[in-house]
Design a protein around this motif. Structure first.
Motif, PDB file in Angstrom:
ATOM      1  N   SER A  74       0.816  -1.213   0.000  1.00  0.00           N
ATOM      2  CA  SER A  74       0.000   0.000   0.000  1.00  0.00           C
ATOM      3  C   SER A  74       0.847   1.258   0.000  1.00  0.00           C
ATOM      4  CB  SER A  74      -0.928   0.001   1.227  1.00  0.00           C
ATOM      5  OG  SER A  74      -1.801  -1.097   1.197  1.00  0.00           O
ATOM      6  N   LEU A  75       2.054   1.168   0.606  1.00  0.00           N
ATOM      7  CA  LEU A  75       2.910   2.351   0.685  1.00  0.00           C
ATOM      8  C   LEU A  75       3.426   2.804  -0.672  1.00  0.00           C
ATOM      9  CD1 LEU A  75       3.916   4.196   2.965  1.00  0.00           C
ATOM     10  CD2 LEU A  75       2.699   2.175   3.714  1.00  0.00           C
ATOM     11  N   GLY A  76       3.326   1.933  -1.687  1.00  0.00           N
ATOM     12  CA  GLY A  76       3.726   2.347  -3.022  1.00  0.00           C
ATOM     13  C   GLY A  76       2.924   3.531  -3.527  1.00  0.00           C
ATOM     14  N   VAL A  77       1.744   3.748  -2.940  1.00  0.00           N
ATOM     15  CA  VAL A  77       0.913   4.900  -3.308  1.00  0.00           C
ATOM     16  C   VAL A  77       1.626   6.214  -3.015  1.00  0.00           C
ATOM     17  CG1 VAL A  77      -1.206   6.143  -2.674  1.00  0.00           C
ATOM     18  CG2 VAL A  77      -1.277   3.671  -3.068  1.00  0.00           C
ATOM     19  N   ILE A  78       2.463   6.238  -1.968  1.00  0.00           N
ATOM     20  CA  ILE A  78       3.123   7.495  -1.593  1.00  0.00           C
ATOM     21  C   ILE A  78       4.623   7.503  -1.858  1.00  0.00           C
ATOM     22  CG2 ILE A  78       1.388   7.860   0.204  1.00  0.00           C
ATOM     23  CD1 ILE A  78       3.665   7.335   2.248  1.00  0.00           C
ATOM     24  N   ASN A  79       5.229   6.342  -2.129  1.00  0.00           N
ATOM     25  CA  ASN A  79       6.690   6.352  -2.273  1.00  0.00           C
ATOM     26  C   ASN A  79       7.196   5.799  -3.598  1.00  0.00           C
ATOM     27  OD1 ASN A  79       6.563   3.541  -2.015  1.00  0.00           O
ATOM     28  ND2 ASN A  79       7.152   3.556   0.151  1.00  0.00           N
ATOM     29  N   ARG A  80       6.313   5.612  -4.578  1.00  0.00           N
ATOM     30  CA  ARG A  80       6.753   5.195  -5.906  1.00  0.00           C
ATOM     31  C   ARG A  80       6.242   6.204  -6.931  1.00  0.00           C
ATOM     32  NH1 ARG A  80       6.294  -0.535  -7.947  1.00  0.00           N
ATOM     33  NH2 ARG A  80       8.047   0.344  -9.101  1.00  0.00           N
ATOM     34  N   THR A  81       7.034   6.434  -7.954  1.00  0.00           N
ATOM     35  CA  THR A  81       6.664   7.424  -8.979  1.00  0.00           C
ATOM     36  C   THR A  81       6.534   6.747 -10.343  1.00  0.00           C
ATOM     37  OG1 THR A  81       8.995   7.962  -9.413  1.00  0.00           O
ATOM     38  CG2 THR A  81       7.845   9.262  -7.741  1.00  0.00           C
ATOM     39  N   PHE A  82       5.618   7.275 -11.141  1.00  0.00           N
ATOM     40  CA  PHE A  82       5.368   6.726 -12.472  1.00  0.00           C
ATOM     41  C   PHE A  82       5.055   7.864 -13.445  1.00  0.00           C
ATOM     42  CE2 PHE A  82       3.670   3.858  -9.229  1.00  0.00           C
ATOM     43  CZ  PHE A  82       4.455   2.740  -9.435  1.00  0.00           C
ATOM     44  N   VAL A  83       5.417   7.674 -14.699  1.00  0.00           N
ATOM     45  CA  VAL A  83       4.970   8.574 -15.761  1.00  0.00           C
ATOM     46  C   VAL A  83       3.544   8.168 -16.082  1.00  0.00           C
ATOM     47  CG1 VAL A  83       5.342   9.334 -18.131  1.00  0.00           C
ATOM     48  CG2 VAL A  83       7.305   8.852 -16.647  1.00  0.00           C
ATOM     49  N   MET A  84       2.587   9.062 -15.816  1.00  0.00           N
ATOM     50  CA  MET A  84       1.177   8.696 -15.795  1.00  0.00           C
ATOM     51  C   MET A  84       0.456   8.840 -17.131  1.00  0.00           C
ATOM     52  SD  MET A  84       0.539   7.706 -12.686  1.00  0.00           S
ATOM     53  CE  MET A  84       1.188   7.843 -11.019  1.00  0.00           C
ATOM     54  N   GLY A  85       1.026   9.585 -18.075  1.00  0.00           N
ATOM     55  CA  GLY A  85       0.347   9.741 -19.352  1.00  0.00           C
ATOM     56  C   GLY A  85      -0.808  10.724 -19.286  1.00  0.00           C
TER      57      GLY A  85
END
Length: 666
Positions: A350-361
């Protein structure tokens, strides 16, 4: 003369000497109390404490190793302990602690172990080190009972002066408690007490959000030891080490108990009196409904497993979803899956919601259009632009996903409905005052990146949201200049339609919430309130209630927000083959959404490649009900090998269905 001196000392100073023998010092010792509980938004217990009987040891001021050796040997007559983490050095220390054993070993050691090359005696510390070395060289052969004694000896020796450590707090039988209690008089410092451990009655679906607590052996983290000692903590205190447990440590830890200990002239504890029994830690009430959280996590897993069954997750590192109340900033659910591309094993994240980044398009295009409206390059009444591809030298044609010529021109609403990349790039060109001639170098204002990102930041894209969970990261900005110092005009165009900078999913949720509520960027939070604990363990008075916190207000009109909201509504309910989010059209109440697709790449950290395989990241932002939004969400499925499947759309549909049903909305 001797008799006279003896009489003098006995008669004149006898009372003084006797008082010195009987002298005691009073020291106040502190003890830990159970941590506060953590509840969900409906009052369900998420994190509690399971209490267990324990055998404890309080170390006296100047207790000798030989005394600890004796106590440890006696204690193993009455209870068994688990042998853990015993090194050869630990075993040698136990052996040398036996009465007179150290002296005997010192005599047996070679002379070079006792004196230096000049024949001078070595320091006592160096001699003891050599004693340990000698014992190890001779071979250590301890039986199972001896290893248990050595384990106790290690724990007791490691305790700080006048501190209490737990010798056994798991699987302590009634017989062991009875036998130890019966022989306490021959076991100085040993007591029967209790210890607690964190338990999770609702399971660990959001365990990564809650965080962890250190063990007694781990104690205070090294990087915080000075500040925590100054705040009254002991080195072996159990403290929150991550996320909510760490953020709210001062609340959850409570107030320590106090005991007044009388220590005699021989530094042995003579008497112990309870001064203050302590106050259990405060309780946290979260904004998250554990039942809804489980449904979101389950729906996410279902869709991800579908993608895996379709064979498009070979480079995927997971999938994430977050649901918020756009009117308050309260987080309603945070779900995440981390996938290991090499093993295919998935874990809750769940923590990936706040500590992972993505190019969202394209999911960020709402912010692009809002920026252009705020910049004045388009207006709610005048926003039609040519939808012809853009040609730059040395670069592939820049166009939308649909074939060139599908639309001759588009307004802002239709550009969001059909997800036109061209429209967004032309907005950036206007904001950058571009001089554009097809197939020729384009000149733009050098501050174009700052302009675009400035508007994005106002909605929360590219800046920390301020959520009350430690460990939040922020988006990653791509470079603005080439190695020769030239402005990356092509990358500025890519930025406008979401294919350049990377963002966290919580940033995406904050951005869509800002659009949903009409222009207020709210601080996300997961702790709704804090309550005291009564003596009987039930909840007490509120000490804090979280109120919505506006980080900034968007300087835009209602009509300008109306353009973007209408565009997102049409992305769900509009007609036409290229309408992007029609899978949500049957929801009632109606919702608005914006999908996104971005080109990405899989980088194997173990085998870096100059030509990594290309992947697809699909995303979605949405809010509903459209007329009066009380829920907003952001979803991302990064690094798939195909964009087929519409997994974010299907997941959003299920989340809305569950949310509407649970909240009774029709």
């Amino acid at each position: 003369m001797l008799v006279a001196q003896l009489d003098y000392l006995q008669i004149v100073y006898g009372g003084k000497f006797q008082a010195e023998v009987d002298r005691t010092d009073k020291t106040v010792m502190t003890g830990s109390v159970p941590r506060g509980m953590i509840y969900d938004s409906k009052g369900r217990l998420l994190v509690g404490n399971s209490t267990a009987n324990a055998v404890t040891y309080t170390k006296s001021g100047s207790v000798k190793s030989s005394d600890i050796y004796t106590i440890a040997n006696r204690l193993t007559k009455y209870m068994n302990v688990e042998v853990t983490d015993l090194t050869k050095r630990d075993q040698a220390d136990y052996i040398l602690a036996a009465p007179n054993k150290s002296a005997k070993v010192a005599k047996q050691m070679p002379k070079s172990y006792r004196v230096d090359s000049n024949g001078d005696a070595l320091s006592s510390a160096k001699i003891y080190t050599n004693e340990v070395k000698y014992v190890e060289q001779q071979g250590i052969h301890l039986n199972q009972k001896d290893l248990q004694r050595a384990t106790l000896f290690k724990k007791m020796s490691a305790a700080y002066s006048l501190s209490t450590v737990f010798l056994k707090d798991k699987d302590l039988t009634a017989r062991e408690i009875a036998e130890v209690s019966e022989h306490l008089t021959e076991l100085p410092g040993i007591s029967i007490g209790s210890n607690w451990n964190r338990d999770y009655p609702q399971g660990k679906s959001i365990a990564s959000i809650i965080g962890g607590v250190s063990t007694e052996q781990q104690g205070i983290p090294d990087d915080e030891i000075n500040s925590m000692l100054a705040s009254g903590y002991s080195r072996n205190d159990r403290v929150g080490t991550s996320y909510l447990e760490k953020n709210y440590e001062s609340i959850l830890s409570g107030t320590k108990s106090q005991r007044q200990v009388q220590v005699g002239a021989n530094n042995q504890i003579k008497k112990s009196t309870i001064l203050y029994k302590g106050q259990k830690g405060g309780n946290l009430n979260l904004t998250i409904d554990s039942a809804f959280q489980k449904k979101v996590q389950s729906a996410l897993e279902t869709q991800y497993n579908s993608a895996k069954a379709a064979g498009i997750t070979q480079y995927s590192d997971g999938a994430y979803a977050v649901v918020m109340n756009p009117k308050t900033g309260a987080v309603l659910a945070m779900a995440g899956i981390h996938n290991n591309p090499k093993t295919g094993k998935t874990t809750e994240d769940s923590l990936g919601v706040i500590n992972r980044t993505f190019v969202m398009g394209s999911a960020v295009k709402g912010a692009t259009v809002m920026g252009a409206l705020m910049d004045g390059v388009i207006t709610p009444e005048n926003n039609t632009q040519d939808d012809t591809p853009i040609y730059l030298p040395g670069s592939p044609v820049k166009k939308s996903v649909y074939p060139a010529g599908t639309f001759s021109s588009l307004g802002a609403v239709q550009a969001l409905q059909f997800s036109s990349n061209i429209y967004m790039m032309r907005l950036a060109m206007k904001e950058g005052h571009a001089s554009y001639v097809p197939s020729e170098s384009m000149v733009m204002n050098p501050d174009i990146f700052q302009t675009l990102r400035g508007y994005f930041n106002q909605f929360g894209l590219g800046v920390k949201t301020g959520i009350d969970i430690s460990g939040e990261t922020t988006g990653i900005e791509g470079s603005t200049r080439t190695s020769t110092g030239a402005l990356k005009t092509g990358s500025a165009l890519d930025l406008s339609y979401g294919n350049y900078d990377a963002y966290t999913l919580i940033e995406m949720a904050q951005y869509i919430s800002t659009i949903a509520n009409g222009g207020y960027r709210l601080k996300p939070y997961v702790v709704q309130s804090i309550q005291k604990t009564k003596d009987d363990g039930t909840k007490g008075a509120y000490t804090s209630v979280t109120k919505p916190s506006v980080l900034n207000a968007i300087n835009a009109t209602k009509d300008e927000f109306g353009v973007v909201k209408k565009g997102m509504y049409e992305a769900v309910h509009g007609s036409g083959y290229w309408t992007t989010a029609t899978k949500l059209a049957d929801l009632s109440p109606a919702v608005a959404a914006k999908t996104g697709t971005a080109q990405s790449f899989y980088y194997d950290p173990d085998n870096p490649s100059t030509d990594p395989p290309e992947t697809i990241t699909t995303s979605l932002v949405s809010f509903g009900p459209y007329d009066d939004p009380n829920v907003a969400m952001a979803i991302v499925f990064p690094n798939l090998t195909s964009e087929t499947g519409s997994y974010p759309n299907l997941l959003a549909h299920q989340i809305y269905t569950d949310y509407y049903k649970m909240t009774g909305q029709k």
